[in-house]
Design a protein around this motif. Structure first.
Motif, mmCIF file in Angstrom:
data_model
loop_
_atom_site.group_PDB
_atom_site.id
_atom_site.type_symbol
_atom_site.label_atom_id
_atom_site.label_comp_id
_atom_site.label_asym_id
_atom_site.label_seq_id
_atom_site.Cartn_x
_atom_site.Cartn_y
_atom_site.Cartn_z
ATOM 1 N N ASN A 46 0.850 -1.180 0.000
ATOM 2 C CA ASN A 46 0.000 0.000 0.000
ATOM 3 C C ASN A 46 0.891 1.238 0.000
ATOM 4 N N GLY A 47 0.902 1.964 -1.098
ATOM 5 C CA GLY A 47 1.722 3.168 -1.185
ATOM 6 C C GLY A 47 3.191 2.850 -0.996
ATOM 7 N N MET A 48 3.814 3.472 -0.006
ATOM 8 C CA MET A 48 5.236 3.252 0.234
ATOM 9 C C MET A 48 5.519 1.991 1.046
ATOM 10 N N HIS A 49 4.480 1.327 1.536
ATOM 11 C CA HIS A 49 4.661 0.104 2.313
ATOM 12 C C HIS A 49 4.583 -1.121 1.391
ATOM 13 N N PRO A 50 5.658 -1.912 1.300
ATOM 14 C CA PRO A 50 5.602 -3.127 0.482
ATOM 15 C C PRO A 50 4.772 -4.204 1.181
ATOM 16 N N ARG A 51 4.443 -5.248 0.452
ATOM 17 C CA ARG A 51 3.760 -6.401 1.052
ATOM 18 C C ARG A 51 4.627 -6.887 2.208
ATOM 19 N N ARG A 52 4.003 -7.197 3.337
ATOM 20 C CA ARG A 52 4.776 -7.528 4.534
ATOM 21 C C ARG A 52 4.194 -8.719 5.260
ATOM 22 N N LEU A 53 5.073 -9.573 5.772
ATOM 23 C CA LEU A 53 4.700 -10.789 6.483
ATOM 24 C C LEU A 53 4.771 -10.545 7.989
ATOM 25 N N PHE A 54 3.787 -11.090 8.726
ATOM 26 C CA PHE A 54 3.761 -11.020 10.182
ATOM 27 C C PHE A 54 3.494 -12.407 10.732
ATOM 28 N N GLU A 55 4.271 -12.806 11.752
ATOM 29 C CA GLU A 55 4.111 -14.120 12.374
ATOM 30 C C GLU A 55 3.613 -13.973 13.807
ATOM 31 N N LYS A 56 2.615 -14.756 14.136
ATOM 32 C CA LYS A 56 2.051 -14.754 15.485
ATOM 33 C C LYS A 56 3.125 -15.106 16.518
ATOM 34 N N ALA A 57 4.013 -16.046 16.181
ATOM 35 C CA ALA A 57 5.060 -16.503 17.102
ATOM 36 C C ALA A 57 6.053 -15.402 17.457
ATOM 37 N N GLU A 58 6.118 -14.336 16.659
ATOM 38 C CA GLU A 58 7.028 -13.227 16.939
ATOM 39 C C GLU A 58 6.370 -12.143 17.795
ATOM 40 N N GLY A 59 5.175 -12.423 18.304
ATOM 41 C CA GLY A 59 4.521 -11.504 19.225
ATOM 42 C C GLY A 59 3.604 -10.472 18.584
ATOM 43 N N TYR A 60 3.334 -10.614 17.300
ATOM 44 C CA TYR A 60 2.432 -9.666 16.644
ATOM 45 C C TYR A 60 0.987 -9.990 16.995
#
Length: 68
Positions: A46-60
């Motif tokens: 979205n705009g200046m933010h590239p597609r990004r991955l988030f993992e539950k195990a990393e505390g997100y």
């Protein structure tokens, strides 16, 4: 009233969410994809933010964003 974080990440692509870690906002965006086990999700580019991955195990955490 504030919505609680979503425990289950098996959301439909296109859902607008806020990603937080340690209680702090990281990024807001629309879900692009979720793994079958719902432990990993991608936010769409979205705009200046590239597609990004988030993992539950990393505390997100995933918080719903109300649009009304």
């Amino acid at each position: 009233m504030t919505e609680p974080p979503l425990e289950s990440w098996d959301l439909l692509p296109g859902t607008l969410v806020e990603i937080r870690r340690a209680g702090r906002p990281v990024q807001t965006g629309r879900i692009d994809a979720v793994t079958v086990n719902a432990d990993v999700l991608w936010l769409a580019a979205n705009g200046m933010h590239p597609r990004r991955l988030f993992e539950k195990a990393e505390g997100y955490e995933v918080w719903p964003v109300r649009t009304d």
